[in-house]
Scaffold this motif. Structure first.
Motif, PDB file in Angstrom:
ATOM      1  N   ILE A  68       0.857  -1.197   0.000  1.00 52.49           N
ATOM      2  CA  ILE A  68       0.000   0.000   0.000  1.00 52.49           C
ATOM      3  C   ILE A  68       0.887   1.239   0.000  1.00 52.49           C
ATOM      4  N   ALA A  69       0.803   2.052  -1.067  1.00 49.90           N
ATOM      5  CA  ALA A  69       1.521   3.332  -1.069  1.00 49.90           C
ATOM      6  C   ALA A  69       0.786   4.275  -0.136  1.00 49.90           C
ATOM      7  N   ARG A  70       1.563   5.031   0.637  1.00 47.45           N
ATOM      8  CA  ARG A  70       0.937   5.959   1.590  1.00 47.45           C
ATOM      9  C   ARG A  70       1.697   7.281   1.608  1.00 47.45           C
ATOM     10  N   GLY A  71       0.942   8.371   1.493  1.00 47.58           N
ATOM     11  CA  GLY A  71       1.526   9.698   1.674  1.00 47.58           C
ATOM     12  C   GLY A  71       1.362  10.079   3.128  1.00 47.58           C
ATOM     13  N   SER A  72       0.572  11.140   3.373  1.00 54.65           N
ATOM     14  CA  SER A  72       0.377  11.582   4.754  1.00 54.65           C
ATOM     15  C   SER A  72      -0.827  10.928   5.423  1.00 54.65           C
ATOM     16  N   GLY A  73      -1.559  10.097   4.695  1.00 59.38           N
ATOM     17  CA  GLY A  73      -2.699   9.402   5.303  1.00 59.38           C
ATOM     18  C   GLY A  73      -3.867  10.317   5.624  1.00 59.38           C
ATOM     19  N   THR A  74      -4.038  11.380   4.840  1.00 59.18           N
ATOM     20  CA  THR A  74      -5.189  12.273   5.070  1.00 59.18           C
ATOM     21  C   THR A  74      -6.381  11.883   4.204  1.00 59.18           C
ATOM     22  N   GLY A  75      -6.241  10.826   3.425  1.00 54.80           N
ATOM     23  CA  GLY A  75      -7.300  10.411   2.496  1.00 54.80           C
ATOM     24  C   GLY A  75      -8.626  10.191   3.215  1.00 54.80           C
ATOM     25  N   LEU A  76      -9.712  10.444   2.494  1.00 57.99           N
ATOM     26  CA  LEU A  76     -11.045  10.351   3.101  1.00 57.99           C
ATOM     27  C   LEU A  76     -11.877   9.239   2.455  1.00 57.99           C
ATOM     28  N   PRO A 102      -6.228  21.448  -1.952  1.00 60.07           N
ATOM     29  CA  PRO A 102      -7.097  20.689  -1.054  1.00 60.07           C
ATOM     30  C   PRO A 102      -7.027  21.249   0.367  1.00 60.07           C
ATOM     31  N   GLY A 103      -8.145  21.111   1.085  1.00 58.53           N
ATOM     32  CA  GLY A 103      -8.201  21.649   2.447  1.00 58.53           C
ATOM     33  C   GLY A 103      -7.100  21.088   3.341  1.00 58.53           C
ATOM     34  N   SER A 104      -6.541  19.943   2.957  1.00 65.04           N
ATOM     35  CA  SER A 104      -5.500  19.271   3.744  1.00 65.04           C
ATOM     36  C   SER A 104      -4.096  19.670   3.311  1.00 65.04           C
ATOM     37  N   MET A 105      -3.957  20.698   2.466  1.00 63.40           N
ATOM     38  CA  MET A 105      -2.686  20.942   1.773  1.00 63.40           C
ATOM     39  C   MET A 105      -1.485  21.164   2.688  1.00 63.40           C
ATOM     40  N   SER A 143      -0.968  17.135   3.291  1.00 62.91           N
ATOM     41  CA  SER A 143      -1.081  16.109   2.252  1.00 62.91           C
ATOM     42  C   SER A 143       0.160  16.149   1.358  1.00 62.91           C
ATOM     43  N   THR A 144       0.498  14.993   0.743  1.00 65.49           N
ATOM     44  CA  THR A 144       1.655  14.955  -0.154  1.00 65.49           C
ATOM     45  C   THR A 144       1.190  15.095  -1.603  1.00 65.49           C
ATOM     46  N   ILE A 145       2.110  15.521  -2.453  1.00 67.06           N
ATOM     47  CA  ILE A 145       1.755  15.665  -3.870  1.00 67.06           C
ATOM     48  C   ILE A 145       1.493  14.271  -4.478  1.00 67.06           C
ATOM     49  N   GLY A 150       0.066  11.741  -2.967  1.00 68.27           N
ATOM     50  CA  GLY A 150      -1.318  11.423  -2.582  1.00 68.27           C
ATOM     51  C   GLY A 150      -2.311  12.219  -3.408  1.00 68.27           C
ATOM     52  N   ASN A 151      -1.977  13.500  -3.664  1.00 65.04           N
ATOM     53  CA  ASN A 151      -2.865  14.350  -4.484  1.00 65.04           C
ATOM     54  C   ASN A 151      -3.014  13.790  -5.897  1.00 65.04           C
ATOM     55  N   VAL A 152      -1.883  13.373  -6.491  1.00 66.32           N
ATOM     56  CA  VAL A 152      -1.945  12.868  -7.868  1.00 66.32           C
ATOM     57  C   VAL A 152      -2.674  11.522  -7.901  1.00 66.32           C
ATOM     58  N   ASN A 170      -6.207  12.394  -7.517  1.00 63.61           N
ATOM     59  CA  ASN A 170      -6.665  13.495  -8.378  1.00 63.61           C
ATOM     60  C   ASN A 170      -7.458  14.498  -7.545  1.00 63.61           C
ATOM     61  N   SER A 171      -6.799  15.027  -6.528  1.00 68.04           N
ATOM     62  CA  SER A 171      -7.492  15.876  -5.557  1.00 68.04           C
ATOM     63  C   SER A 171      -7.952  17.190  -6.148  1.00 68.04           C
ATOM     64  N   GLY A 172      -9.038  17.676  -5.605  1.00 68.69           N
ATOM     65  CA  GLY A 172      -9.556  18.994  -5.959  1.00 68.69           C
ATOM     66  C   GLY A 172      -9.213  19.984  -4.863  1.00 68.69           C
TER      67      GLY A 172
HETATM   68  C1  LIG Z   1      -9.115  18.152   6.708  1.00 68.54           C
HETATM   69  C2  LIG Z   1      -9.084  17.529   5.347  1.00 68.54           C
HETATM   70  C3  LIG Z   1      -9.409  18.292   4.247  1.00 68.54           C
HETATM   71  C4  LIG Z   1      -9.391  17.728   2.968  1.00 68.54           C
HETATM   72  N1  LIG Z   1      -9.714  18.510   1.901  1.00 68.54           N
HETATM   73  C5  LIG Z   1      -9.691  17.985   0.660  1.00 68.54           C
HETATM   74  C6  LIG Z   1     -10.037  18.790  -0.475  1.00 68.54           C
HETATM   75  O1  LIG Z   1     -10.366  19.979  -0.352  1.00 68.54           O
HETATM   76  N2  LIG Z   1     -10.008  18.209  -1.694  1.00 68.54           N
HETATM   77  C7  LIG Z   1      -9.643  16.894  -1.870  1.00 68.54           C
HETATM   78  O2  LIG Z   1      -9.638  16.422  -2.997  1.00 68.54           O
HETATM   79  N3  LIG Z   1      -9.303  16.115  -0.813  1.00 68.54           N
HETATM   80  C8  LIG Z   1      -9.318  16.618   0.439  1.00 68.54           C
HETATM   81  N4  LIG Z   1      -8.975  15.827   1.507  1.00 68.54           N
HETATM   82  C9  LIG Z   1      -8.599  14.411   1.279  1.00 68.54           C
HETATM   83  C10 LIG Z   1      -7.066  14.133   1.185  1.00 68.54           C
HETATM   84  O3  LIG Z   1      -6.339  15.089   1.888  1.00 68.54           O
HETATM   85  C11 LIG Z   1      -6.585  14.064  -0.259  1.00 68.54           C
HETATM   86  O4  LIG Z   1      -7.145  12.932  -0.879  1.00 68.54           O
HETATM   87  C12 LIG Z   1      -5.050  13.989  -0.396  1.00 68.54           C
HETATM   88  O5  LIG Z   1      -4.684  14.026  -1.758  1.00 68.54           O
HETATM   89  C13 LIG Z   1      -4.422  12.766   0.243  1.00 68.54           C
HETATM   90  O6  LIG Z   1      -3.019  12.964   0.287  1.00 68.54           O
HETATM   91  P1  LIG Z   1      -2.116  12.077   1.270  1.00 68.54           P
HETATM   92  O7  LIG Z   1      -0.695  12.425   1.044  1.00 68.54           O
HETATM   93  O8  LIG Z   1      -2.604  12.224   2.667  1.00 68.54           O
HETATM   94  O9  LIG Z   1      -2.415  10.632   0.709  1.00 68.54           O
HETATM   95  P2  LIG Z   1      -2.853   9.292   1.453  1.00 68.54           P
HETATM   96  O10 LIG Z   1      -4.103   9.517   2.231  1.00 68.54           O
HETATM   97  O11 LIG Z   1      -1.708   8.720   2.166  1.00 68.54           O
HETATM   98  O12 LIG Z   1      -3.197   8.374   0.184  1.00 68.54           O
HETATM   99  C14 LIG Z   1      -4.278   8.638  -0.637  1.00 68.54           C
HETATM  100  C15 LIG Z   1      -4.303   7.611  -1.782  1.00 68.54           C
HETATM  101  O13 LIG Z   1      -3.195   7.831  -2.633  1.00 68.54           O
HETATM  102  C16 LIG Z   1      -2.363   6.679  -2.708  1.00 68.54           C
HETATM  103  N5  LIG Z   1      -0.983   7.177  -2.751  1.00 68.54           N
HETATM  104  C17 LIG Z   1      -0.374   8.023  -1.887  1.00 68.54           C
HETATM  105  N6  LIG Z   1       0.848   8.331  -2.329  1.00 68.54           N
HETATM  106  C18 LIG Z   1       1.035   7.659  -3.502  1.00 68.54           C
HETATM  107  C19 LIG Z   1       2.091   7.568  -4.453  1.00 68.54           C
HETATM  108  N7  LIG Z   1       3.246   8.245  -4.313  1.00 68.54           N
HETATM  109  N8  LIG Z   1       1.922   6.760  -5.535  1.00 68.54           N
HETATM  110  C20 LIG Z   1       0.771   6.076  -5.728  1.00 68.54           C
HETATM  111  N9  LIG Z   1      -0.261   6.129  -4.861  1.00 68.54           N
HETATM  112  C21 LIG Z   1      -0.136   6.922  -3.770  1.00 68.54           C
HETATM  113  C22 LIG Z   1      -2.717   5.848  -1.492  1.00 68.54           C
HETATM  114  O14 LIG Z   1      -2.484   4.469  -1.717  1.00 68.54           O
HETATM  115  C23 LIG Z   1      -4.189   6.164  -1.325  1.00 68.54           C
HETATM  116  O15 LIG Z   1      -4.964   5.368  -2.186  1.00 68.54           O
HETATM  117  C24 LIG Z   1      -9.014  16.363   2.808  1.00 68.54           C
HETATM  118  C25 LIG Z   1      -8.670  15.600   3.934  1.00 68.54           C
HETATM  119  C26 LIG Z   1      -8.706  16.160   5.182  1.00 68.54           C
HETATM  120  C27 LIG Z   1      -8.317  15.304   6.351  1.00 68.54           C
END
Ligand SMILES: Cc1cc2nc3c(=O)[nH]c(=O)nc-3n(C[C@H](O)[C@H](O)[C@H](O)COP(=O)(O)OP(=O)(O)OC[C@H]3O[C@@H](n4cnc5c(N)ncnc54)[C@H](O)[C@@H]3O)c2cc1C
Length: 461
Positions: free
Chosen positions: A69-77, A134-137, A140-142, A144-146, A149-151
């Motif tokens: 499981i790839a994981r960035g910052s774990g903010t995914g919803l 994203p509100g988590s910017m 959150s990691t880039i 995870g965003n890619v 496909n975060s908005g």
């Molecule tokens: C307070 C809050 C506000 C938020 N606001 C928004 C918002 O406005 N818009 C929005 O779209 N989302 C929002 N989110 C959701 C979340 O932050 C996004 O989905 C963000 O992109 C996740 O990034 P992350 O680094 O935490 O990824 P993670 O939660 O760690 O992972 C998300 C997904 O990406 C995969 N992944 C992570 N890194 C990689 C990599 N390098 N290669 C391949 N796969 C990978 C993981 O397997 C998982 O499926 C919010 C979350 C919170 C808690």
């Protein structure tokens, strides 16, 4: 020898031991993400720092059939980075160097663990803009965003993450390393593989380098907040602004429950009795935004706004924007369990959809705050509940299903930005149909024949 230490020994052949966690107490923080209720202990967490390390981990996983499981910052919803049973987490937060800012081509090359806020700040310091916010910017990691496909709040004018990804390096489930995309503004050579991998939620590959597109920074911004007695008036303001035509960078709304939670939390000065507030922002040349600001204020009043506040200073603008940016945190404080929905409907259906959710809350005796991206038709009904209350959780489940069915009936989609992961998996067939689902399954099997990358997420392959 325990199973966990066996895995650590195997991974230790190519990753330093101080970057491998196997102790139960160390694994707990990696057992869940930002999604309520979902949790599962991995057998190990490994912090990778180079593409070669990831390729070796993936080859090992593929040969041992270990779920990865790839994981960035774990903010995914959506539960995307919640471990599958027996899985190893590849955490990318330490793989975080900025590699190149190319001013001639307006591109930025980074590793996947760089925080979204860092990317925004780097662009800003260079007089440029990286729009997805994203509100988590802040955390959150880039990568995870890619992968998701975060908005964000600027989506209406600027689009979402995929609109700023020019290319990437990706480790495929076989351990092969591919480069997809380039610095060219135009490129129609073959199928667009970028679109296949962006938003694939860690199921098709692991992003190891990402090349982003930057824009010139807008010279100025105007922020307004309008207050309404009825949600329809806020929705009609949005339609009037877009029909004018003005495309603001932000058109966000809060309902009364959310307004009151935000007031309790951040004391922004919102009127507690209002049924809706609409945050509007326009950016660009100072003369243009001055004119657009005036027009938007007039249109809001014409649609019945009780009050329109126009920020005169940057501090005031920040305060108004805080009302929206703090919505999720404000709601999350008031109940032990917060479950955030993410449905999107055509803009014209948004006011009706909000009414539907409010009525649903009454029928199922649930507390639901609603906020979201009104300009995008993307709403976040937020269930304020308690996962230990089984009767209430059953009603949440029923309400969830009703929201999905109503969304699809109105021509919408089950997720606008948070992804499918585990949370929306059971609704995917209803949203995309069996043929589309079958194509997705075939794609997954082509790239990942042993089903090792994020298995069981999105759909069962
Ligand atoms: C307070 C809050 C506000 C938020 N606001 C928004 C918002 O406005 N818009 C929005 O779209 N989302 C929002 N989110 C959701 C979340 O932050 C996004 O989905 C963000 O992109 C996740 O990034 P992350 O680094 O935490 O990824 P993670 O939660 O760690 O992972 C998300 C997904 O990406 C995969 N992944 C992570 N890194 C990689 C990599 N390098 N290669 C391949 N796969 C990978 C993981 O397997 C998982 O499926 C919010 C979350 C919170 C808690």
């Amino acid at each position: 020898m325990t199973v966990a230490s066996t895995v650590a020994d195997q991974l230790g052949a190519f990753i330093p031991r101080d970057r491998i966690l196997t102790a139960p107490e160390d694994l707990i923080p990696y057992s869940f993400d930002g999604t309520a209720v979902l949790a599962q202990r991995p057998q190990a967490v490994v912090f990778a720092q180079t593409t070669e390390e990831i390729a070796q981990i993936v080859r090992w996983a593929n040969s041992t059939h270990t779920p990865l499981i790839a994981r960035g910052s774990g903010t995914g919803l959506a539960g995307g980075s919640v471990p599958s049973p027996g899985s190893v987490i590849v955490c990318l937060t330490k793989f975080d160097r900025v590699l190149e800012l190319d001013r001639a081509n307006l591109t930025l090359l980074v590793e996947p663990g760089v925080a979204t806020q860092t990317i925004f700040d780097l662009a800003d310091q260079a007089g440029l803009l990286y729009p997805p916010d994203p509100g988590s910017m802040k955390i959150s990691t880039i990568g995870g965003n890619v992968a998701s496909n975060s908005g964000g709040l600027r989506g209406l004018k600027y689009g979402v993450t995929k609109d700023y990804v020019m290319g990437f390096e990706i480790v495929l489930p076989t351990g092969e390393v591919a480069w997809i995309g380039n610095k060219c503004v135009k490129d129609v050579a073959g199928y667009s593989l970028r679109e296949v991998f962006i938003g694939s939620e860690g199921t098709l590959g692991i992003f190891t380098k990402i090349m982003l597109r930057l824009l010139p920074k807008p010279k100025a911004k105007r922020t307004l907040l309008a207050v309404y007695a009825r949600m329809e008036q806020a929705a009609e303001t949005v339609s009037a602004i877009i029909a004018h035509p003005i495309i603001p960078c932000t058109l966000e709304f809060l309902d009364r429950t959310t307004i009151n939670c935000v007031e309790d939390y951040a004391q922004v000065g919102l009127p507690r009795e209002a049924e809706a507030v609409l945050l509007m922002e326009t950016d660009g040349h100072p003369a243009v935004i001055a004119e657009e600001g005036e027009i938007m204020a007039r249109l809001a009043r014409e649609q019945g706004a009780l009050e329109v506040r126009v920020a005169e200073t940057t501090a005031e603008a920040l305060k108004l924007a805080t009302a929206r940016r703090s919505a999720f945190s404000a709601l999350a404080r008031v109940a032990p369990t917060t479950i955030l929905e993410d449905v999107t409907v055509p803009r014209s259906e948004l006011a009706g959809m909000v009414r539907f959710v409010q009525d649903l809350a009454r029928r199922h005796d649930l507390r639901i705050g609603i906020f979201g991206h009104m300009g995008d038709g993307n709403l976040h009904p937020t269930f304020l509940t308690n996962e230990k209350n089984t009767d209430e959780m059953h009603r949440v489940e029923l309400a969830f299903q009703e929201i999905v069915t109503e969304t699809v009936r109105r021509g919408g989609t089950i997720t606008g930005e948070h992804g499918v992961g585990l949370a929306k998996k059971k609704y995917l067939p209803e949203s995309v149909g069996n043929l589309n689902l079958d194509i997705m399954r075939q794609l997954k099997r082509i790239f990942d024949p042993n089903l090792i990358l994020n298995p069981g997420k999105m759909f069962d392959a």
